[in-house]
Design a protein around this motif. Sequence first.
Motif, PDB file in Angstrom:
ATOM      1  N   VAL A 101       0.852  -1.182   0.000  1.00 11.74           N
ATOM      2  CA  VAL A 101       0.000   0.000   0.000  1.00 11.74           C
ATOM      3  C   VAL A 101       0.888   1.231   0.000  1.00 11.74           C
ATOM      4  O   VAL A 101       1.984   1.224   0.561  1.00 11.74           O
ATOM      5  CB  VAL A 101      -0.938   0.006   1.233  1.00 11.74           C
ATOM      6  CG1 VAL A 101      -0.156   0.051   2.541  1.00 11.74           C
ATOM      7  CG2 VAL A 101      -1.937   1.144   1.161  1.00 11.74           C
ATOM      8  N   GLN A 102       0.458   2.274  -0.676  1.00 17.04           N
ATOM      9  CA  GLN A 102       1.160   3.554  -0.659  1.00 17.04           C
ATOM     10  C   GLN A 102       0.317   4.569   0.113  1.00 17.04           C
ATOM     11  O   GLN A 102      -0.913   4.537   0.048  1.00 17.04           O
ATOM     12  CB  GLN A 102       1.415   4.077  -2.074  1.00 17.04           C
ATOM     13  CG  GLN A 102       2.502   3.334  -2.831  1.00 17.04           C
ATOM     14  CD  GLN A 102       2.044   1.984  -3.348  1.00 17.04           C
ATOM     15  OE1 GLN A 102       0.983   1.878  -3.930  1.00 17.04           O
ATOM     16  NE2 GLN A 102       2.853   0.961  -3.119  1.00 17.04           N
ATOM     17  N   ALA A 106      -4.620   6.531   1.315  1.00 16.09           N
ATOM     18  CA  ALA A 106      -4.078   5.202   1.046  1.00 16.09           C
ATOM     19  C   ALA A 106      -4.451   4.777  -0.371  1.00 16.09           C
ATOM     20  O   ALA A 106      -5.515   5.146  -0.885  1.00 16.09           O
ATOM     21  CB  ALA A 106      -4.610   4.198   2.051  1.00 16.09           C
ATOM     22  N   SER A 107      -3.557   3.998  -0.984  1.00 12.87           N
ATOM     23  CA  SER A 107      -3.765   3.590  -2.377  1.00 12.87           C
ATOM     24  C   SER A 107      -4.869   2.548  -2.519  1.00 12.87           C
ATOM     25  O   SER A 107      -5.364   2.325  -3.622  1.00 12.87           O
ATOM     26  CB  SER A 107      -2.461   3.064  -2.975  1.00 12.87           C
ATOM     27  OG  SER A 107      -1.968   1.985  -2.203  1.00 12.87           O
ATOM     28  N   ARG A 108      -5.253   1.915  -1.403  1.00  9.39           N
ATOM     29  CA  ARG A 108      -6.358   0.975  -1.440  1.00  9.39           C
ATOM     30  C   ARG A 108      -6.955   0.847  -0.054  1.00  9.39           C
ATOM     31  O   ARG A 108      -6.445   1.417   0.913  1.00  9.39           O
ATOM     32  CB  ARG A 108      -5.883  -0.380  -1.965  1.00  9.39           C
ATOM     33  CG  ARG A 108      -4.818  -1.072  -1.133  1.00  9.39           C
ATOM     34  CD  ARG A 108      -4.350  -2.321  -1.848  1.00  9.39           C
ATOM     35  NE  ARG A 108      -3.376  -3.081  -1.077  1.00  9.39           N
ATOM     36  CZ  ARG A 108      -3.707  -4.040  -0.213  1.00  9.39           C
ATOM     37  NH1 ARG A 108      -4.963  -4.333  -0.003  1.00  9.39           N
ATOM     38  NH2 ARG A 108      -2.770  -4.700   0.434  1.00  9.39           N
ATOM     39  N   SER A 109      -8.045   0.123   0.018  1.00  6.04           N
ATOM     40  CA  SER A 109      -8.777  -0.005   1.271  1.00  6.04           C
ATOM     41  C   SER A 109      -8.048  -0.934   2.232  1.00  6.04           C
ATOM     42  O   SER A 109      -7.867  -2.112   1.937  1.00  6.04           O
ATOM     43  CB  SER A 109     -10.183  -0.547   0.984  1.00  6.04           C
ATOM     44  OG  SER A 109     -10.874  -0.775   2.189  1.00  6.04           O
ATOM     45  N   ILE A 110      -7.612  -0.384   3.354  1.00  3.97           N
ATOM     46  CA  ILE A 110      -6.890  -1.191   4.337  1.00  3.97           C
ATOM     47  C   ILE A 110      -7.393  -0.984   5.750  1.00  3.97           C
ATOM     48  O   ILE A 110      -6.959  -1.670   6.666  1.00  3.97           O
ATOM     49  CB  ILE A 110      -5.371  -0.880   4.317  1.00  3.97           C
ATOM     50  CG1 ILE A 110      -5.116   0.595   4.688  1.00  3.97           C
ATOM     51  CG2 ILE A 110      -4.763  -1.232   2.977  1.00  3.97           C
ATOM     52  CD1 ILE A 110      -3.638   0.898   4.921  1.00  3.97           C
ATOM     53  N   ASN A 124     -13.631   5.890   5.389  1.00  5.71           N
ATOM     54  CA  ASN A 124     -13.376   4.600   4.744  1.00  5.71           C
ATOM     55  C   ASN A 124     -13.662   4.646   3.247  1.00  5.71           C
ATOM     56  O   ASN A 124     -12.958   4.006   2.458  1.00  5.71           O
ATOM     57  CB  ASN A 124     -14.219   3.509   5.406  1.00  5.71           C
ATOM     58  CG  ASN A 124     -13.782   3.224   6.832  1.00  5.71           C
ATOM     59  OD1 ASN A 124     -12.674   3.572   7.240  1.00  5.71           O
ATOM     60  ND2 ASN A 124     -14.656   2.607   7.600  1.00  5.71           N
ATOM     61  N   LYS A 164     -13.180   7.027   1.238  1.00  2.00           N
ATOM     62  CA  LYS A 164     -12.106   7.733   0.529  1.00  2.00           C
ATOM     63  C   LYS A 164     -10.729   7.150   0.835  1.00  2.00           C
ATOM     64  O   LYS A 164      -9.722   7.677   0.343  1.00  2.00           O
ATOM     65  CB  LYS A 164     -12.128   9.219   0.907  1.00  2.00           C
ATOM     66  CG  LYS A 164     -13.382   9.957   0.451  1.00  2.00           C
ATOM     67  CD  LYS A 164     -13.317  11.427   0.814  1.00  2.00           C
ATOM     68  CE  LYS A 164     -14.554  12.156   0.325  1.00  2.00           C
ATOM     69  NZ  LYS A 164     -14.513  13.614   0.662  1.00  2.00           N
ATOM     70  N   ASN A 165     -10.684   6.109   1.653  1.00  2.00           N
ATOM     71  CA  ASN A 165      -9.392   5.510   2.055  1.00  2.00           C
ATOM     72  C   ASN A 165      -8.443   6.578   2.598  1.00  2.00           C
ATOM     73  O   ASN A 165      -7.246   6.586   2.279  1.00  2.00           O
ATOM     74  CB  ASN A 165      -8.730   4.789   0.876  1.00  2.00           C
ATOM     75  CG  ASN A 165      -9.544   3.613   0.395  1.00  2.00           C
ATOM     76  OD1 ASN A 165     -10.263   2.983   1.162  1.00  2.00           O
ATOM     77  ND2 ASN A 165      -9.448   3.314  -0.890  1.00  2.00           N
ATOM     78  N   THR A 166      -8.976   7.473   3.389  1.00  2.00           N
ATOM     79  CA  THR A 166      -8.206   8.621   3.873  1.00  2.00           C
ATOM     80  C   THR A 166      -8.323   8.751   5.390  1.00  2.00           C
ATOM     81  O   THR A 166      -9.416   8.611   5.942  1.00  2.00           O
ATOM     82  CB  THR A 166      -8.667   9.921   3.194  1.00  2.00           C
ATOM     83  OG1 THR A 166      -8.503   9.799   1.785  1.00  2.00           O
ATOM     84  CG2 THR A 166      -7.859  11.114   3.683  1.00  2.00           C
ATOM     85  N   TYR A 171       0.920  -4.009   7.306  1.00  2.00           N
ATOM     86  CA  TYR A 171       1.527  -3.269   6.202  1.00  2.00           C
ATOM     87  C   TYR A 171       2.826  -2.581   6.602  1.00  2.00           C
ATOM     88  O   TYR A 171       3.772  -2.541   5.819  1.00  2.00           O
ATOM     89  CB  TYR A 171       0.529  -2.249   5.643  1.00  2.00           C
ATOM     90  CG  TYR A 171      -0.754  -2.891   5.207  1.00  2.00           C
ATOM     91  CD1 TYR A 171      -1.886  -2.871   6.022  1.00  2.00           C
ATOM     92  CD2 TYR A 171      -0.831  -3.563   3.996  1.00  2.00           C
ATOM     93  CE1 TYR A 171      -3.058  -3.485   5.638  1.00  2.00           C
ATOM     94  CE2 TYR A 171      -2.008  -4.186   3.600  1.00  2.00           C
ATOM     95  CZ  TYR A 171      -3.111  -4.130   4.420  1.00  2.00           C
ATOM     96  OH  TYR A 171      -4.271  -4.745   4.035  1.00  2.00           O
TER      97      TYR A 171
END
Length: 114
Positions: free
Chosen positions: A2-3, A24-28, A73, A75-77, A101
Motif C-alpha cells: 500500500v502507498q 491510502a492507495s487501497r482499502s486497508i 473509509n 475515501k481511504n483517507t 503493512y
Amino acid sequence: QVQLVESGGGLVQAGGSLRLSCAASRSIFSFSAMGWYRQAPGNQRELVATITNIGSTNYPDSVKGRFTISRDNAKNTVYLQMNSLKPEDTAVYYCKAMFPYNTWGQGTQVTVSS
C-alpha cells in the motif's frame, strides 16, 4: 503493498489550526490500525495519534484535547485535525499503516510560528 500520501501541511500562527490528510492507495482500514507521527529536527519520531481498525483512538498527553484523528473509509483517507497549535508542534508529520503493512508516507511539514 500500500502507498500512503500525506497532504495539508503548511505554515500557521500559534493558536491556529491545520488538517492533515493521508490517502491510502487501497482499502486497508478494516485490517490495519493507522497512526500519525511527527519528527522535529534533532528529535526522535514520536507518535501523536492512532486509530484502530474498529475506530478506537488514542493520543499522548502532549496533544490530547487539541488533535483529533479520524478516517473516511469510502475515501481511504485518514485525517489529523490539529487545533490550538503551538510552536513546539513544528515537525514533519508522517502517517503510518500499522501491522501487517508497516508502511510510511513521505511526510508533510508543519510549521507553527510564535
